[in-house]
Design an enzyme around this catalytic site. Structure first.
Site, short mmCIF file in Angstrom:
data_model
loop_
_atom_site.label_atom_id
_atom_site.label_comp_id
_atom_site.label_asym_id
_atom_site.label_seq_id
_atom_site.Cartn_x
_atom_site.Cartn_y
_atom_site.Cartn_z
N ASP A 214 99.72 6.91 7.76
CA ASP A 214 98.45 6.17 7.74
C ASP A 214 97.44 7.05 7.00
O ASP A 214 96.94 8.03 7.54
CB ASP A 214 98.02 5.88 9.18
CG ASP A 214 96.58 5.35 9.27
OD1 ASP A 214 95.90 5.24 8.22
OD2 ASP A 214 96.13 5.09 10.40
N GLN A 217 92.13 7.62 6.33
CA GLN A 217 91.07 8.63 6.36
C GLN A 217 91.30 9.74 5.34
O GLN A 217 90.40 10.54 5.09
CB GLN A 217 90.94 9.24 7.76
CG GLN A 217 90.52 8.26 8.83
CD GLN A 217 89.10 7.73 8.60
OE1 GLN A 217 88.26 8.36 7.96
NE2 GLN A 217 88.84 6.54 9.13
N CYS A 378 88.15 3.55 18.01
CA CYS A 378 89.48 2.90 18.00
C CYS A 378 90.58 3.93 18.25
O CYS A 378 91.66 3.85 17.66
CB CYS A 378 89.75 2.16 16.69
SG CYS A 378 88.56 0.87 16.34
#
Lengths: 420, 157
Positions: A214, A217, A378
Site C-alpha cells: 500500500d 503515503q 482510519c
C-alpha cells in the site's frame, strides 16, 4: 530511511530546493481560513493541487471531453491519448517495465479491493493465511477480512514496537508456507513510519507468498521502483500525490494480472460478448470496467509530470528537514507526547497534548487557519496499540515550511491556554 | 476568537475538567454504549429508572471537551425527569445545536451553553452523542442491559 526506498541524501550538501517557487504553484495556499492565512498540515489526508493539475482537468473538459477507447472521432482520440498517456506516466513513475501492468483504479482502496477479490478470492483456501501489519490503514485491513470470510483463510497480524515500527523478528516468525498474501503499507499514514518493504518482500517470496504494498503515503515522498522492490502489487492514490481525487494505480506483476479473473464486469473490459460466453479484454483493460474518471486521470498525469519535474532528492531533503524541525519544536511544548518515533519516518508528526483532546485541539487550531487531522486516522489498531483514542496529526508535503511549523507551535500554545 | 469563546464557554471547560455524574451505577436499570467513530469518543451511560422516572444518571468514558461536558450536563438535566420529559429535552437540545446560527431557540437553562456548537458543524456530533445514547437507553430500558453486551453501540454516524 530505508536504503532501498530512495536515493541517499547527504544532509551537509543537500541541493537547494526552492520552496517559495513550489508554494506559488499551489493556488489554494494563498487562501484565507477564518480570516487567517491557511497553514495546511493535512497532506497525508489529501494533498493540495498545483495549477498544472487544475488546468489539465479543466483542459480535458474544454478541449477533449469524450469517451475513451470507443469512438472514431477526434475528441475521443484526444481523451484516449490523455488517459493512456497518464498510464504511461504512472508506469514511468513506478519504474514498471510495461504500461500494461498499470491498472487505473478509483484509488488505493479500490486497488486493494481489486486484488483481494480477484487474486485473493481465487487463490485462498481454508487454512491459508493473509499477513498484515499492526500499522495498516483500515483500507488495507477490511478488504482482507472480507475475502478471509469468503474463503476461510485466516488473518495474521505482525505486531509493532513502541516506536511504531514493524517487529522484524515477529514478521519472519509469522511467515510460513501457509502465508499466501502479505499486505503491508510502504509508509504508515498514522505515524509516518517507513517500513523496510524491500527486505520484507524478499522474505515473503522465500515462503512463496505474494506481496501487496500500500503505497498511498509513500508516493508523494519517496522514489518508488517496483522492479527493484520486486513487489507483486503496488497500489497508490492520485489525490495524495497532488492529483485529483477518485483515481489511482494498481501495479501488478504481469503473469499475476493475466491469470486473475476480472474484478467487475461491464463495458471496456471485454473483447467479445454473447449470451453464451464472454471473452475478456487483455490486461489492464480487463480490470477497467465502465467509463472511468477520465478528467481525474488527465489531472493525475499532470500531477506525475509535476512531481517528476522536481528534484526528488532535494524535495525529500526539504521535507525531512521540516519534519525534523517540527518534531523538535513540538516536543518542546510542555505536555506533548509524540506517538510514533520510528527511526525511518516521512511526512507525519502524530502527537497528544495533555489536557486537550485532539478533537478540541483541532477546532482551536482551525480557528487560527491551521489545518491538521485529529482522530484515529482510519488506523484504529494503531491507536489501540498505544492505548489512546486519537492523536493530533500534522502531516507535511513539499510545500510546507518552517514558518508553517512556527504557526502550528503558536497554535498549540493557544490550545494550552484554552484548556489549561 | 469570539466564536471559539462561544464554543468553549467556561461552563463547558469546567464540566470537562470536573464532569458531574462521572461514575458507574452498579445496579443500573439501563446501560447503553455510545460511540462516535469519527473522533473515537466513547461513553457508557447508566440510568436508574423508577417506573417512568429517571432517578439517577451517570456516565463513564473518554472523549473531547464538548462530548464530556455534554454528557455531564445531560446527566444533570435528566435526573428527576420522566422519560417523556427527557425525550422532549433531547428534541429541544438537538434543535438548538442544529439550528441556523442567529435563530432564536428555547431557553434550556444551563444547556444553553451548547448553543455555540451550531457555529461548528464538525462538532455537533460531539455535543449530541450523550443525548443519542440517552434516547437509546430509555427506548428499551428493560433490554438495554442485555443488549449493550452484545449489540453494537449507539452511534452518531
Amino acid at each position: 530511511m530505508t536504503p532501498t526506498a530512495h536515493v541517499p541524501r547527504p544532509r551537509s550538501h543537500a541541493p537547494a530546493f526552492d520552496v517559495a517557487k513550489v508554494r506559488a504553484d499551489f493556488p489554494i495556499l494563498s487562501e484565507l481560513v477564518h480570516g487567517k492565512p491557511l497553514v495546511y498540515l493535512d497532506s497525508a489526508n489529501t494533498s493540495q493541487k498545483p495549477l498544472s493539475v487544475i488546468r489539465a482537468t479543466d483542459d480535458y473538459y474544454r478541449h477533449a471531453n469524450a469517451n475513451i477507447h470507443r469512438a472514431t472521432h477526434l475528441l475521443s482520440e484526444r481523451a484516449t491519448g490523455l488517459y493512456e498517456g497518464s498510464r504511461k506516466k504512472a508506469a514511468k513513475f513506478l519504474n514498471a517495465a510495461d504500461p500494461h501492468t498499470i491498472v487505473l483504479t478509483k484509488g488505493t482502496t479500490d486497488g486493494i479491493n481489486l486484488v483481494a477479490q480477484s487474486y485473493g478470492r481465487s487463490v485462498l483456501k481454508p487454512g491459508d493465511e493473509i499477513l498484515l501489519s499492526w500499522l495498516e490503514h483500515h483500507s488495507n485491513i477490511v478488504p482482507w477480512q472480507l475475502v478471509a470470510e469468503q474463503t476461510g483463510a485466516a488473518i495474521k497480524v505482525v505486531p509493532i514496537n513502541d516506536l511504531g515500527e514493524i517487529d522484524p523478528e515477529e514478521y519472519v516468525r509469522l511467515l510460513s508456507p501457509r502465508t499466501k498474501i502479505v499486505a503491508v503499507g510502504h509508509v504508515s499514514n498514522a505515524l509516518g513510519t517507513i517500513n523496510p518493504i524491500k527486505a520484507m518482500i524478499a522474505q515473503a517470496h522465500a515462503h512463496g507468498a505474494v506481496v501487496l504494498v500500500d503505497g498511498a503515503q509513500a508516493a508523494p515522498h519517496l522514489v518508488i521502483d517496483v522492479q527493484d522492490l520486486d513487489c507483486d502489487f503496488y497500489v497508490l492514490s492520485s489525490h495524495k500525490m497532488f492529483g485529483p481525487t477518485g483515481t489511482g494505480v494498481l501495479y501488478g506483476r504481469k503473469q499475476l494480472l493475466e491469470a486473475m479473473p476480472p474484478y467487475q464486469g461491464g463495458g471496456d473490459m471485454i473483447s467479445n460478448v454473447t449470451f453464451e460466453k464472454t471473452l475478456y479484454n487483455q490486461i489492464p483493460y480487463k480490470f477497467e470496467a465502465g467509463t472511468p474518471n477520465i478528467a481525474g486521470v488527465a489531472g493525475f498525469g499532470a500531477a506525475i509530470d509535476y512531481l517528476m519535474s522536481l528534484d526528488r532528492e532535494a524535495a525529500l531533503a526539504h521535507e525531512d528537514a521540516v519534519l525534523e524541525y517540527a518534531t523538535a519544536r513540538v516536543r518542546e511544548i510542555p505536555g506533548v507526547r509524540i506517538i510514533g518515533e520510528a527511526r525511518h519516518k516521512t511526512g507525519v508528526l502524530s502527537f497528544l497534548l495533555e489536557g486537550a483532546h485532539p478533537h478540541d485541539a483541532g477546532t482551536v487550531l482551525d480557528q487560527q487557519g491551521i489545518a491538521v487531522r485529529t482522530g484515529q486516522h482510519c488506523a484504529q489498531p494503531v491507536m489501540d496499540k498505544f492505548c489512546i483514542p486519537a492523536t493530533i496529526r500534522a502531516s507535511l508535503a513539499i510545500y510546507n515550511t518552517r514558518e508553517d511549523i512556527d504557526a502550528l507551535v503558536r497554535g498549540l500554545h493557544k490550545v494550552r491556554e484554552v484548556f489549561a | 476568537m469570539t466564536e471559539l469563546n462561544d464554543l468553549y464557554q467556561e461552563v463547558i471547560l469546567d464540566h470537562n475538567r470536573r464532569p458531574h455524574n462521572f461514575r458507574v451505577i452498579d445496579a443500573a436499570s439501563a446501560k447503553q454504549e455510545g460511540y462516535n467513530p469519527l473522533c473515537g469518543d466513547r461513553l457508557t451511560l447508566y440510568l436508574t429508572l423508577d417506573g417512568n422516572v429517571i432517578k439517577d444518571a451517570a456516565f463513564q468514558g473518554s472523549g473531547c471537551a464538548i462530548s464530556k461536558a455534554s454528557a455531564s450536563l445531560m446527566t444533570d438535566a435528566v435526573k428527576g425527569k420522566s422519560v417523556t420529559e427527557a425525550r422532549q429535552l433531547f428534541e429541544q437540545f438537538h434543535a438548538m445545536i442544529t439550528s441556523e446560527p442567529g435563530t432564536p431557540s428555547d431557553d434550556l437553562g444551563k444547556l444553553s451553553v451548547f448553543a455555540g456548537v451550531r457555529e461548528f458543524p464538525t462538532r455537533i456530533k460531539c455535543a449530541s452523542l450523550a443525548w443519542h445514547t440517552m434516547k437509546a437507553a430509555v427506548a428499551h430500558p428493560s433490554t438495554a442491559l442485555r443488549a449493550s453486551e452484545t449489540d453494537a453501540p449507539v452511534s452518531t454516524e
